[in-house]
Design an enzyme around this catalytic site. Structure first.
Site, PDB file in Angstrom:
ATOM      1  N   SER A   1      -9.734   1.249   3.519  1.00 60.07           N
ATOM      2  CA  SER A   1      -8.921   2.029   2.354  1.00 60.07           C
ATOM      3  C   SER A   1      -7.920   0.999   1.014  1.00 60.07           C
ATOM      4  O   SER A   1      -7.038   2.300   0.383  1.00 60.07           O
ATOM      5  CB  SER A   1      -8.456   2.888   2.823  1.00 60.07           C
ATOM      6  OG  SER A   1      -7.195   2.647   4.054  1.00 60.07           O
TER       7      SER A   1
ATOM      8  N   LYS B   1       1.075  -0.730  -0.202  1.00 63.16           N
ATOM      9  CA  LYS B   1       0.110  -0.078   0.294  1.00 63.16           C
ATOM     10  C   LYS B   1       1.145   1.210   0.351  1.00 63.16           C
ATOM     11  O   LYS B   1       2.312   1.249   0.565  1.00 63.16           O
ATOM     12  CB  LYS B   1      -1.099   0.159   1.063  1.00 63.16           C
ATOM     13  CG  LYS B   1      -1.922   0.606   1.044  1.00 63.16           C
ATOM     14  CD  LYS B   1      -2.902   0.464   1.842  1.00 63.16           C
ATOM     15  CE  LYS B   1      -4.482   1.969   2.787  1.00 63.16           C
ATOM     16  NZ  LYS B   1      -5.190   1.047   3.934  1.00 63.16           N
TER      17      LYS B   1
ATOM     18  N   THR C   1      -7.557   0.585  10.217  1.00 59.32           N
ATOM     19  CA  THR C   1      -7.810   1.596  11.193  1.00 59.32           C
ATOM     20  C   THR C   1      -8.696   0.967  11.706  1.00 59.32           C
ATOM     21  O   THR C   1      -9.331   0.978  12.894  1.00 59.32           O
ATOM     22  CB  THR C   1      -7.873   2.797  11.432  1.00 59.32           C
ATOM     23  OG1 THR C   1      -7.056   3.344  10.173  1.00 59.32           O
ATOM     24  CG2 THR C   1      -8.060   3.714  12.161  1.00 59.32           C
ATOM     25  N   SER C   2      -9.892   0.932  11.055  1.00 57.73           N
ATOM     26  CA  SER C   2     -11.299   0.085  10.930  1.00 57.73           C
ATOM     27  C   SER C   2     -11.997  -0.068   9.593  1.00 57.73           C
ATOM     28  O   SER C   2     -12.822   0.705   9.067  1.00 57.73           O
ATOM     29  CB  SER C   2     -12.276   1.477  11.499  1.00 57.73           C
ATOM     30  OG  SER C   2     -13.586   0.791  11.331  1.00 57.73           O
ATOM     31  N   GLY C   3     -11.628  -1.940   8.839  1.00 52.22           N
ATOM     32  CA  GLY C   3     -12.225  -2.023   8.359  1.00 52.22           C
ATOM     33  C   GLY C   3     -11.005  -2.129   6.695  1.00 52.22           C
ATOM     34  O   GLY C   3     -11.601  -2.874   6.260  1.00 52.22           O
ATOM     35  N   SER C   4      -9.658  -1.585   6.941  1.00 47.96           N
ATOM     36  CA  SER C   4      -9.511  -0.862   5.930  1.00 47.96           C
ATOM     37  C   SER C   4      -8.588  -2.048   5.383  1.00 47.96           C
ATOM     38  O   SER C   4      -7.933  -1.718   3.820  1.00 47.96           O
ATOM     39  CB  SER C   4      -8.179   0.314   6.185  1.00 47.96           C
ATOM     40  OG  SER C   4      -9.526   1.480   6.284  1.00 47.96           O
TER      41      SER C   4
END
Length: 592
Positions: free
Chosen positions: A242, A161, A263-266
């Site tokens: 993301s 990434k 961070t939350s779901g990425s």
């Protein structure tokens, strides 16, 4: 054209965020360090590699790359069916000086790079390739020839990434021109670990800009630097985010596997939408040094792969303590567990698997997802698991209405981003804090403001609470309760569970609050007749889009979760059943 125009060699698909407004002859070629001179061969492998083969490649059983595993690729490398050079070779030659206004680019691409070139103009999964990829691949091949193998992933290409910094010729931008050209003093620790394990960092993947922490009206997978990533199962499919490009690149076999951040779901959400395995590790199991942050309490780096075992191989490489990230000091074991050995087809037998039905009820989930989820539970039960219903997250209703989880991220970002910017040894636009980042973004036309707003930053700056503020600690304690006693950890303790499961799109929120792990595995697909919905130009729901299942566990329970996920994967084999609207055709055999 006035001003710097960034021309990226996007793996055969030559474009930028402004390419549609420019002719090829208008564009200079730039690297992260400036423009290439006239008549210069960009070092993607201008010379012909001399390859020693042990056997006739035509006699090899070479796997299709869209499903190839680490073990299969390593077997082919060991037998001499192909080399690491074969997997990454590409030559790009600039033949005529730019100043004469006639640039001709000849691209010779092979295997993974050729696959990227086939599809990247559509899916935009990869933002650039490493000019030194061939050199690194040659080094790995030479080491193999001399009998030195760094590990089971030696010589395999990987894409990471683009918020993970590398101290090489590639850019690390988090999708923004604000830090285009920025440099750190070294690789991110996870990148160093990849290199030490013999992996070839072949390129960077596109992602939602600033890890989806800028705008409230943008789209998943969009960034100024990389354009709009889309997934492969339906035209203009929302890739989620993301780690959007990492999900798509792994799915399409554009590399052995990829790295994402969450961070939350990425990690798990784009893995879900791209029909792959995504493993979000416990915060602290993998180092975040020189990874662009949002929240020190929630950020983590993890693998995205086409199989559970390959994700386990990759986690084995990147896990471990790092004196530059104090969260890794919390790792409770002296030796990292053998995550690959945890891949046991019988791992579900006797395990207690909880189902927090109140999450499904409160957040809602399409009936087809619930039906396929229930079928997945039946598979686990048949494999010997004990399914424990209604192991509810008791604070979930309160969590769903609370502003506190977002407030924690706002406070952390106000502290963590300036700390990161301070570490940059090159900071071309002098971005020092969230205020200067917002100012740059709102005044740089390539950032597409205000059509893509800066609402998250606006809120953070308006609130003005940093994580060092006395007001922060009570908020954080409340947040922890949502995830701990009122969330996943409380459910595990009360019901003596080994793990809890949910449809993947419902799984990230509570584990994010306490930094606990999740692994998502392909489960099914939205059927024909599913209503098609859009977010701007992206299709967010529709027939053919994948559905995953998320296994959630206690802190540091990756070994157990990998076993459960592997057993489920081997019982279902859901991934190969789905059809894509686009996929590359280039294979190893075609270039030998």
């Amino acid at each position: 054209m006035k001003g710097p125009i960034t021309f990226l060699l996007q793996l055969g698909a030559v474009y930028t965020s402004i390419a549609s407004a420019c002719k090829l002859s208008d564009l200079p070629i730039l690297s992260a360090h400036g423009s290439y001179g006239s008549n210069q061969c960009i070092a993607f492998g201008g010379e012909q590699a001399v390859i020693d083969r042990l056997i006739d490649p035509q006699a090899c059983d070479i796997p299709k790359l869209i499903e190839a595993t680490a073990d299969q690729l390593q077997d082919g490398l060991t037998k001499g069916c192909f080399t690491s050079v074969d997997l990454v070779k590409v030559r790009i030659t600039l033949q005529t000086p730019y100043r004469q206004g006639n640039v001709l680019i000849i691209v010779v691409v092979q295997t993974y790079v050729a696959r990227i070139a086939e599809v990247n103009s559509t899916v935009r999964a990869v933002t650039e390739i490493n000019p030194d990829a061939l050199t690194i691949a040659k080094q790995m091949d030479n080491e193999r020839k001399m009998g030195k193998l760094r590990g089971p992933l030696h010589g395999l290409p990987i894409v990471i990434k683009n918020n993970i910094f590398t101290d090489d010729k590639m850019s690390s931008t988090a999708g923004s021109y604000a830090i285009f050209g920025a440099r750190t003093s070294a690789d991110a620790t996870v990148a160093t670990k990849l290199r030490e394990a013999g992996l070839v960092i072949m390129g960077k993947s596109g992602a939602s800009q600033w890890a989806n922490f800028r705008s409230l009206n943008s789209t998943n997978g969009w960034s100024a630097y990389g354009g709009q990533v889309t997934a492969a199962y339906i035209k203009n499919q929302d890739p989620s985010g993301s780690s959007s490009g990492s999900g798509v690149a792994s799915d399409l076999g554009l590399a052995f596997a990829t790295l994402g951040t969450e961070t939350s779901g990425s990690i798990v959400s784009p893995a879900d939408k791209s029909n792959i395995v995504g493993l979000k590790p416990t915060v602290g199991l993998t180092s975040r040094r020189f990874v662009v942050p949002i929240s020190e309490r929630q950020d983590t780096v993890g693998p995205m792969a086409r199989s559970v075992k390959d994700a386990a191989y990759l986690l084995q490489v990147i896990a471990g303590k790092d004196s530059n990230d104090n969260y890794t000091s919390a790792i409770p074991f002296d030796t990292i567990p053998d995550y690959v050995k945890a891949c046991d087809i019988n791992a579900l037998k006797g395990k207690r698997i909880g189902v927090p039905r109140n999450v499904i009820k409160i957040f809602g989930s399409p009936q087809t997802v619930v039906d396929q989820f229930n079928q997945a539970l039946a598979v686990m039960k048949k494999a010997g698991a004990i399914i424990v219903e209604n192991t509810d997250f008791t604070s979930f209703a309160e969590f769903a209405q609370s502003p506190i989880p977002d407030d924690i991220l706002y406070a952390d970002s106000l502290t963590n981003l300036p700390a990161f910017f301070k570490q940059l040894k090159v900071n071309p636009h002098n971005i020092t804090d969230l205020e200067s980042l917002r100012r740059f973004t709102q005044h740089h036309r390539l950032e597409e403001y205000p059509s893509r707003d800066t609402a998250r930053w606006d809120i953070a700056l308006q609130k003005g609470i940093k994580n060092t503020d006395p007001k922060f600690w009570p908020m954080y304690q409340k947040n922890v309760k949502f995830g701990n006693e009122g969330g996943i950890l409380g459910a595990l303790r009360r019901h003596k569970l080994d793990a809890a499961v949910l449809p993947t799109d419902l799984s990230p929120y509570i584990p994010a609050l306490i930094g606990s792990p999740i692994i998502t595995v392909p489960m099914g697909v939205y059927p024909n007749g599913t209503k098609v919905n859009h977010d701007r130009e992206l299709v967010t729901s529709g027939p053919g889009i994948p559905i995953g299942i998320g296994f959630m566990g206690d802190l540091w329970s990756e070994e157990k979760l990998i076993g459960l996920a592997y057993a489920f994967e081997q019982k279902t084999h859901a991934r190969p059943k789905l059809k894509r609207f686009i996929q590359p055709k280039k294979e190893v055999k075609g270039i030998l």
